[in-house]
Design a protein around this motif. Structure first.
Motif, PDB file in Angstrom:
ATOM      1  N   ALA A 124      51.984  42.230  72.753  1.00  0.00           N
ATOM      2  CA  ALA A 124      51.746  42.172  74.112  1.00  0.00           C
ATOM      3  C   ALA A 124      53.419  42.026  74.769  1.00  0.00           C
ATOM      4  CB  ALA A 124      51.011  40.726  74.284  1.00  0.00           C
ATOM      5  N   GLU A 125      54.061  41.301  74.259  1.00  0.00           N
ATOM      6  CA  GLU A 125      55.404  41.421  74.691  1.00  0.00           C
ATOM      7  C   GLU A 125      56.234  42.616  74.625  1.00  0.00           C
ATOM      8  OE1 GLU A 125      57.396  38.667  71.858  1.00  0.00           O
ATOM      9  OE2 GLU A 125      56.029  36.848  72.864  1.00  0.00           O
ATOM     10  N   GLU A 126      56.084  43.220  73.613  1.00  0.00           N
ATOM     11  CA  GLU A 126      56.583  44.698  73.630  1.00  0.00           C
ATOM     12  C   GLU A 126      55.989  45.742  74.648  1.00  0.00           C
ATOM     13  OE1 GLU A 126      59.290  47.751  72.241  1.00  0.00           O
ATOM     14  OE2 GLU A 126      59.076  45.684  72.115  1.00  0.00           O
ATOM     15  N   ALA A 127      54.638  45.527  74.680  1.00  0.00           N
ATOM     16  CA  ALA A 127      53.921  46.346  75.897  1.00  0.00           C
ATOM     17  C   ALA A 127      54.714  46.007  77.365  1.00  0.00           C
ATOM     18  CB  ALA A 127      52.255  46.028  75.856  1.00  0.00           C
ATOM     19  N   ALA A 128      54.845  44.696  77.618  1.00  0.00           N
ATOM     20  CA  ALA A 128      55.097  44.316  78.723  1.00  0.00           C
ATOM     21  C   ALA A 128      56.897  44.880  78.941  1.00  0.00           C
ATOM     22  CB  ALA A 128      55.203  42.991  79.070  1.00  0.00           C
ATOM     23  N   ARG A 129      57.405  44.727  77.900  1.00  0.00           N
ATOM     24  CA  ARG A 129      59.057  45.386  77.979  1.00  0.00           C
ATOM     25  C   ARG A 129      58.811  46.866  78.431  1.00  0.00           C
ATOM     26  NH1 ARG A 129      59.941  41.441  73.789  1.00  0.00           N
ATOM     27  NH2 ARG A 129      59.345  42.833  72.117  1.00  0.00           N
ATOM     28  N   ARG A 130      57.954  47.867  77.671  1.00  0.00           N
ATOM     29  CA  ARG A 130      57.772  48.941  77.871  1.00  0.00           C
ATOM     30  C   ARG A 130      56.917  49.402  79.288  1.00  0.00           C
ATOM     31  NH1 ARG A 130      56.353  51.730  72.065  1.00  0.00           N
ATOM     32  NH2 ARG A 130      57.938  50.304  70.762  1.00  0.00           N
ATOM     33  N   GLY A 131      56.808  48.310  80.095  1.00  0.00           N
ATOM     34  CA  GLY A 131      55.987  48.718  81.522  1.00  0.00           C
ATOM     35  C   GLY A 131      54.668  48.769  81.326  1.00  0.00           C
ATOM     36  N   VAL A 132      53.946  48.222  80.682  1.00  0.00           N
ATOM     37  CA  VAL A 132      52.453  48.022  80.635  1.00  0.00           C
ATOM     38  C   VAL A 132      52.210  46.674  81.560  1.00  0.00           C
ATOM     39  CG1 VAL A 132      50.353  47.669  79.285  1.00  0.00           C
ATOM     40  CG2 VAL A 132      52.231  49.373  78.506  1.00  0.00           C
TER      41      VAL A 132
END
Length: 542
Positions: A124-132
């Motif tokens: 979830a954190e990585e998705a937010a970092r990538r713009g999701v």
């Protein structure tokens, strides 16, 4: 009153393993894609006592660490798995005096034991970092699918008592067994595999290496870390899993055919402990003093199911358990997430290019269901042989060979969506599938008459050179011609293995029915089967 926002490219309902990895894959392929993930639970989610499905195998592991680029997390925050391991320990406490199947060392291609809480928080954190755009605490209330190709889908959801709505060109259901889109479209489909499962987490390590003081037994493996395996304690009609988690907890489960071990005998922690006392007493001894460390307990009745359709040209799809689920015995869940997400990503790519979707969506759905049917055959009506120390080791070798030689080759070589190349090996793939169906029937018949000898020995998969090389071959990078040759070689290898299995079984049991298996083997010229040296592919008989 619902507040409608602008249209998004993709809305994914469900922010667990399947939904978040799809979001990452889409952002990796299309930097400008607008993806929204709606997740019912609030984040961060708890570690350990969270979700079942911790063990990964080669396809899923490769998807996580290489395709999605999550290798640093997998190596740093999760546990590398020491392969699968099986002990024929029913009714026994002397685990060093029974047959063990497993590798004495790590093979080439890694897989992982995954703490789902740690992993899904990271995703979830990585998705937010990538713009999701990741929205937790969101409950989807209504889905209205578009009536025509120009109109968007509409998704209504609530959070903290407030109602919202989104428009999306693509809708992907990743909400797990809730199956909202499956229910709406009437896609649920039962299968013939009727098994149940119970599981729980204990807040302590279960170090199976310490179950024996015998130094010879301990040093059979290097490292001396059997506890890092997905350990299977097997018996007729069931298996027990032991899976370590990076958080320090251990996952324990019982999966059983209700015809031999009814769910009602194990559907609470106290009942499960009494069941262990009878069927796996050494595990009972291990857990009896740790009852206070119980973190959760859950069960599923008839956990396996199919789905009539998972990909649609009408710009919707299902991934993960929102679509179908097989069986945890060989941990295929993350594999089918990887395969399904790859097909969904390709369909979205074709749509973004303005290409027609109908034929491709139908073909992907057909291929995906073919993989499902082939894998389902490994489990259906096979649980009675799980307590057979003679036949199950042969089945495990066959099942691995089929998995690494066919499905894994297609995925690792990035050929899932190369329909032209897959067409060149279509006959070989269909032969392999028919052979797999025939060998599963034959193994079941063999087990019905086998002697079930259970000697104190490690059947070391790492000591089979051809087997270790098949695992290593997944790391090769093949051009089109070499890929076609690899699949044809895999088909020949399966023919050779099936021939040896047939010879091994009928040597002890000449009257064993083998007509179906012989017929499938007879589809191909004997020269194609016998053009390789006939060195034994199986473990020496007991």
């Amino acid at each position: 009153m619902a507040v409608t926002t602008a249209q998004h490219d993709v809305v994914i309902t469900g922010g667990g393993l399947a939904g978040l990895t799809l979001a990452l894959q889409l952002k990796q392929q299309f930097a400008d894609i607008d993806v929204v993930v709606l997740e019912r639970r609030s984040h961060p989610v708890p570690h350990a006592a969270h979700k079942v499905g911790e063990s990964s195998v080669e396809i899923g592991a490769h998807y996580f660490d290489t395709v999605l680029g999550l290798g640093p997390h997998m190596r740093g925050a999760q546990l590398r798995k020491f392969g699968f391991r099986f002990f024929f320990s029913e009714g026994r406490r002397d685990i060093d005096a029974v047959t063990e199947i497993g590798a004495s060392r790590y093979l080439s291609v890694p897989s992982y034991q995954i703490d789902r809480g740690i992993f899904e928080n990271y995703l979830a954190e990585e998705a937010a970092r990538r713009g999701v755009r990741f929205i937790d605490g969101a409950t989807v209330r209504r889905i209205d699918l578009a009536d025509d190709p120009r109109s968007p889908h509409r998704i209504e959801w609530t959070r903290s008592g407030e109602t919202h709505a989104l428009h999306a060109r693509w809708l992907v259901d990743a909400c797990g067994r809730a199956g909202m889109l499956k229910r709406k479209l009437g896609l649920a489909q039962p299968n013939a595999h009727e098994c149940n499962a119970v599981w729980f987490r204990i807040g302590d390590r279960i170090t199976i290496d310490e179950w024996s003081d015998d130094p010879a037994w301990r040093t059979r493996c290097e490292p001396q870390a059997r506890w890092l395996s997905t350990n299977h304690l097997v018996g007729a009609g069931y298996w027990v899993w032991l899976i370590p988690l990076a958080s320090g907890s251990h996952s324990v489960g019982i999966v059983a055919d209700p015809r031999l071990h009814p769910l009602e005998k194990m559907d609470s922690f106290d009942k499960a402990m009494e069941w262990f006392r009878t069927w796996q007493p050494r595990l009972f001894d291990e857990l009896d003093g740790k009852r206070h460390l119980l973190q959760d307990f859950a069960f599923f009745r008839r956990f396996s199911y199919g789905c009539k359709q998972v990909f649609s040209a009408d710009r919707w799809a299902l991934t993960g358990e929102a679509g179908l689920f097989l069986d945890p015995f060989y941990s295929p869940g993350s594999d089918f997430i990887a395969i399904g997400n790859t097909y969904i990503t390709d369909l979205i790519a074709r749509d973004r290019e303005g290409l027609p979707l109908e034929a491709r969506a139908q073909l992907y759905d057909q291929i995906y269901h073919s993989f499902y049917e082939s894998t389902l055959a490994l489990y259906t009506d096979q649980y009675a042989m799980f307590g057979d120390p003679e036949v199950l080791p042969v089945k495990v070798i066959w099942d691995y060979t089929y998995y690494w030689g066919v499905l894994s080759q297609i995925f690792f070589q990035q050929r899932l969506t190369d329909v032209a190349l897959l067409g060149q090996v279509r006959n070989d793939l269909q032969h392999c599938q028919r052979l797999n169906f025939a060998i599963q029937d034959f193994l079941r018949a063999w087990s019905a008459v086998s002697n079930r000898r259970n000697p104190p020995a490690l059947l070391d998969q790492a000591a089979l050179p051809w087997f270790a090389e098949l695992n290593r071959s997944l790391t090769d990078r093949l051009d089109d011609r070499a890929f076609v040759k690899r699949l044809k070689d895999s088909a020949r290898q399966l023919d050779l293995l099936a021939t040896e299995i047939l010879e091994r079984a009928t040597l002890d049991h000449p009257a064993l029915e083998a007509g179906k298996l012989r017929a499938v083997l007879g589809e191909r010229p004997m020269a194609a089967v016998c053009d390789s040296p006939r060195e034994s592919m199986l473990f020496a008989p007991a």
